[in-house]
Design a protein around this motif. Structure first.
Motif, PDB file in Angstrom:
ATOM      1  N   LEU A 168       0.825  -1.205   0.000  1.00 57.62           N
ATOM      2  CA  LEU A 168       0.000   0.000   0.000  1.00 57.62           C
ATOM      3  C   LEU A 168       0.856   1.251   0.000  1.00 57.62           C
ATOM      4  O   LEU A 168       2.035   1.222   0.349  1.00 57.62           O
ATOM      5  CB  LEU A 168      -0.932  -0.027   1.208  1.00 57.62           C
ATOM      6  CG  LEU A 168      -1.866  -1.238   1.263  1.00 57.62           C
ATOM      7  CD1 LEU A 168      -2.674  -1.213   2.546  1.00 57.62           C
ATOM      8  CD2 LEU A 168      -2.767  -1.303   0.048  1.00 57.62           C
ATOM      9  N   GLU A 169       0.248   2.361  -0.377  1.00 58.66           N
ATOM     10  CA  GLU A 169       0.941   3.645  -0.474  1.00 58.66           C
ATOM     11  C   GLU A 169       0.153   4.730   0.234  1.00 58.66           C
ATOM     12  O   GLU A 169      -1.061   4.656   0.327  1.00 58.66           O
ATOM     13  CB  GLU A 169       1.076   4.065  -1.946  1.00 58.66           C
ATOM     14  CG  GLU A 169       1.842   3.102  -2.803  1.00 58.66           C
ATOM     15  CD  GLU A 169       1.887   3.525  -4.267  1.00 58.66           C
ATOM     16  OE1 GLU A 169       1.143   4.447  -4.656  1.00 58.66           O
ATOM     17  OE2 GLU A 169       2.669   2.937  -5.016  1.00 58.66           O
ATOM     18  N   VAL A 170       0.864   5.741   0.714  1.00 59.12           N
ATOM     19  CA  VAL A 170       0.204   6.970   1.118  1.00 59.12           C
ATOM     20  C   VAL A 170      -0.039   7.758  -0.167  1.00 59.12           C
ATOM     21  O   VAL A 170       0.580   7.489  -1.192  1.00 59.12           O
ATOM     22  CB  VAL A 170       1.058   7.790   2.126  1.00 59.12           C
ATOM     23  CG1 VAL A 170       1.157   7.067   3.444  1.00 59.12           C
ATOM     24  CG2 VAL A 170       2.426   8.104   1.575  1.00 59.12           C
ATOM     25  N   THR A 171      -0.910   8.730  -0.105  1.00 59.80           N
ATOM     26  CA  THR A 171      -1.221   9.506  -1.308  1.00 59.80           C
ATOM     27  C   THR A 171      -0.267  10.698  -1.437  1.00 59.80           C
ATOM     28  O   THR A 171       0.351  11.133  -0.457  1.00 59.80           O
ATOM     29  CB  THR A 171      -2.661  10.037  -1.277  1.00 59.80           C
ATOM     30  OG1 THR A 171      -2.782  10.953  -0.172  1.00 59.80           O
ATOM     31  CG2 THR A 171      -3.668   8.899  -1.124  1.00 59.80           C
ATOM     32  N   ILE A 172      -0.169  11.209  -2.643  1.00 61.43           N
ATOM     33  CA  ILE A 172       0.632  12.407  -2.884  1.00 61.43           C
ATOM     34  C   ILE A 172       0.145  13.549  -1.996  1.00 61.43           C
ATOM     35  O   ILE A 172       0.956  14.260  -1.400  1.00 61.43           O
ATOM     36  CB  ILE A 172       0.595  12.798  -4.378  1.00 61.43           C
ATOM     37  CG1 ILE A 172       1.479  11.842  -5.184  1.00 61.43           C
ATOM     38  CG2 ILE A 172       1.029  14.243  -4.584  1.00 61.43           C
ATOM     39  CD1 ILE A 172       1.477  12.082  -6.683  1.00 61.43           C
ATOM     40  N   SER A 173      -1.159  13.704  -1.881  1.00 57.36           N
ATOM     41  CA  SER A 173      -1.683  14.814  -1.072  1.00 57.36           C
ATOM     42  C   SER A 173      -1.310  14.669   0.401  1.00 57.36           C
ATOM     43  O   SER A 173      -1.055  15.669   1.078  1.00 57.36           O
ATOM     44  CB  SER A 173      -3.198  14.945  -1.244  1.00 57.36           C
ATOM     45  OG  SER A 173      -3.849  13.765  -0.838  1.00 57.36           O
ATOM     46  N   MET A 174      -1.239  13.433   0.904  1.00 60.54           N
ATOM     47  CA  MET A 174      -0.841  13.223   2.304  1.00 60.54           C
ATOM     48  C   MET A 174       0.609  13.643   2.523  1.00 60.54           C
ATOM     49  O   MET A 174       0.920  14.357   3.485  1.00 60.54           O
ATOM     50  CB  MET A 174      -1.025  11.754   2.688  1.00 60.54           C
ATOM     51  CG  MET A 174      -2.461  11.305   2.762  1.00 60.54           C
ATOM     52  SD  MET A 174      -2.608   9.513   2.889  1.00 60.54           S
ATOM     53  CE  MET A 174      -2.220   9.258   4.606  1.00 60.54           C
ATOM     54  N   VAL A 175       1.495  13.202   1.641  1.00 58.06           N
ATOM     55  CA  VAL A 175       2.916  13.542   1.783  1.00 58.06           C
ATOM     56  C   VAL A 175       3.114  15.046   1.602  1.00 58.06           C
ATOM     57  O   VAL A 175       3.860  15.677   2.354  1.00 58.06           O
ATOM     58  CB  VAL A 175       3.775  12.737   0.779  1.00 58.06           C
ATOM     59  CG1 VAL A 175       5.235  13.163   0.851  1.00 58.06           C
ATOM     60  CG2 VAL A 175       3.635  11.236   1.032  1.00 58.06           C
ATOM     61  N   ALA A 176       2.433  15.633   0.630  1.00 49.05           N
ATOM     62  CA  ALA A 176       2.563  17.073   0.384  1.00 49.05           C
ATOM     63  C   ALA A 176       2.062  17.883   1.579  1.00 49.05           C
ATOM     64  O   ALA A 176       2.678  18.897   1.955  1.00 49.05           O
ATOM     65  CB  ALA A 176       1.810  17.466  -0.886  1.00 49.05           C
ATOM     66  N   MET A 177       0.991  17.452   2.203  1.00 47.03           N
ATOM     67  CA  MET A 177       0.456  18.175   3.367  1.00 47.03           C
ATOM     68  C   MET A 177       1.420  18.080   4.543  1.00 47.03           C
ATOM     69  O   MET A 177       1.671  19.066   5.238  1.00 47.03           O
ATOM     70  CB  MET A 177      -0.916  17.629   3.758  1.00 47.03           C
ATOM     71  CG  MET A 177      -1.536  18.373   4.934  1.00 47.03           C
ATOM     72  SD  MET A 177      -1.714  20.165   4.680  1.00 47.03           S
ATOM     73  CE  MET A 177      -3.018  20.207   3.489  1.00 47.03           C
ATOM     74  N   ILE A 178       1.983  16.894   4.771  1.00 43.79           N
ATOM     75  CA  ILE A 178       2.945  16.738   5.866  1.00 43.79           C
ATOM     76  C   ILE A 178       4.186  17.583   5.613  1.00 43.79           C
ATOM     77  O   ILE A 178       4.690  18.260   6.515  1.00 43.79           O
ATOM     78  CB  ILE A 178       3.309  15.245   6.044  1.00 43.79           C
ATOM     79  CG1 ILE A 178       2.088  14.485   6.562  1.00 43.79           C
ATOM     80  CG2 ILE A 178       4.492  15.067   6.977  1.00 43.79           C
ATOM     81  CD1 ILE A 178       2.187  12.981   6.430  1.00 43.79           C
ATOM     82  N   ALA A 179       4.685  17.566   4.372  1.00 42.85           N
ATOM     83  CA  ALA A 179       5.860  18.372   4.030  1.00 42.85           C
ATOM     84  C   ALA A 179       5.557  19.862   4.196  1.00 42.85           C
ATOM     85  O   ALA A 179       6.412  20.636   4.651  1.00 42.85           O
ATOM     86  CB  ALA A 179       6.312  18.071   2.603  1.00 42.85           C
ATOM     87  N   THR A 180       4.353  20.268   3.865  1.00 42.47           N
ATOM     88  CA  THR A 180       3.947  21.667   4.031  1.00 42.47           C
ATOM     89  C   THR A 180       3.878  22.032   5.514  1.00 42.47           C
ATOM     90  O   THR A 180       4.302  23.122   5.913  1.00 42.47           O
ATOM     91  CB  THR A 180       2.600  21.925   3.332  1.00 42.47           C
ATOM     92  OG1 THR A 180       2.730  21.592   1.940  1.00 42.47           O
ATOM     93  CG2 THR A 180       2.159  23.373   3.475  1.00 42.47           C
ATOM     94  N   ALA A 181       3.373  21.118   6.330  1.00 44.13           N
ATOM     95  CA  ALA A 181       3.316  21.359   7.783  1.00 44.13           C
ATOM     96  C   ALA A 181       4.727  21.488   8.354  1.00 44.13           C
ATOM     97  O   ALA A 181       4.985  22.354   9.201  1.00 44.13           O
ATOM     98  CB  ALA A 181       2.550  20.234   8.472  1.00 44.13           C
ATOM     99  N   ILE A 182       5.646  20.648   7.891  1.00 47.67           N
ATOM    100  CA  ILE A 182       7.038  20.746   8.350  1.00 47.67           C
ATOM    101  C   ILE A 182       7.634  22.076   7.917  1.00 47.67           C
ATOM    102  O   ILE A 182       8.307  22.754   8.704  1.00 47.67           O
ATOM    103  CB  ILE A 182       7.868  19.556   7.818  1.00 47.67           C
ATOM    104  CG1 ILE A 182       7.402  18.266   8.491  1.00 47.67           C
ATOM    105  CG2 ILE A 182       9.359  19.792   8.033  1.00 47.67           C
ATOM    106  CD1 ILE A 182       7.959  17.000   7.866  1.00 47.67           C
ATOM    107  N   HIS A 183       7.379  22.482   6.679  1.00 47.40           N
ATOM    108  CA  HIS A 183       7.851  23.781   6.182  1.00 47.40           C
ATOM    109  C   HIS A 183       7.346  24.912   7.082  1.00 47.40           C
ATOM    110  O   HIS A 183       8.106  25.800   7.467  1.00 47.40           O
ATOM    111  CB  HIS A 183       7.374  24.006   4.745  1.00 47.40           C
ATOM    112  CG  HIS A 183       7.643  25.368   4.229  1.00 47.40           C
ATOM    113  ND1 HIS A 183       8.795  25.686   3.542  1.00 47.40           N
ATOM    114  CD2 HIS A 183       6.931  26.519   4.322  1.00 47.40           C
ATOM    115  CE1 HIS A 183       8.774  26.964   3.221  1.00 47.40           C
ATOM    116  NE2 HIS A 183       7.647  27.490   3.689  1.00 47.40           N
ATOM    117  N   SER A 184       6.070  24.855   7.416  1.00 45.07           N
ATOM    118  CA  SER A 184       5.470  25.888   8.261  1.00 45.07           C
ATOM    119  C   SER A 184       6.117  25.911   9.641  1.00 45.07           C
ATOM    120  O   SER A 184       6.436  26.985  10.175  1.00 45.07           O
ATOM    121  CB  SER A 184       3.967  25.639   8.379  1.00 45.07           C
ATOM    122  OG  SER A 184       3.366  26.591   9.229  1.00 45.07           O
ATOM    123  N   ALA A 185       6.324  24.730  10.225  1.00 45.11           N
ATOM    124  CA  ALA A 185       6.940  24.657  11.554  1.00 45.11           C
ATOM    125  C   ALA A 185       8.374  25.175  11.525  1.00 45.11           C
ATOM    126  O   ALA A 185       8.799  25.902  12.437  1.00 45.11           O
ATOM    127  CB  ALA A 185       6.907  23.221  12.071  1.00 45.11           C
TER     128      ALA A 185
END
Length: 114
Positions: free
Chosen positions: A9-26
């Protein structure tokens, strides 16, 4: 799912992009060297999110197999709700090639910061 192996199974592109965006924000909250808490605002972070989505889609288009391996590893590392911190670290160690990593950052960002 982009996998040719349905059991992987895979995570979705949107899930990874949202997490990366949250890390960027932090990380941006610490840009001055001191924590300055900011609102996680979709309007302000939209370009960052879209950039992550675009990058992941490019990786997907360059090599479906390598993309799947990366995304499935993310899924596998995140999915176990019973793993302790030590178990997670052990699994990460087995997944990443620490010996093959450079000791020096050779990544140049758009703003010239290395």
């Amino acid at each position: 799912m982009t996998s040719r192996k349905p059991e992987e199974l895979e995570v979705t592109i949107s899930m990874v992009a949202m997490i990366a965006t949250a890390i960027h924000s932090a990380l941006s909250d610490w840009q001055s060297g001191e924590k300055r808490t900011s609102e996680f605002n979709a309007d302000m972070l939209e370009d960052i999110y879209i950039g992550h989505v675009t990058s992941l889609k490019k990786i997907h288009d360059m090599s479906l197999t390598k993309y799947h391996v990366m995304i499935h590893k993310i899924f596998s590392l995140c999915r176990s709700e019973t793993m302790s911190g030590n178990d997670v670290f052990s699994k990460v160690q087995k997944t990443l090639d620490f010996d093959g990593m450079s000791d020096v950052s050779d990544v140049e960002l758009d703003d010239g910061v290395v």
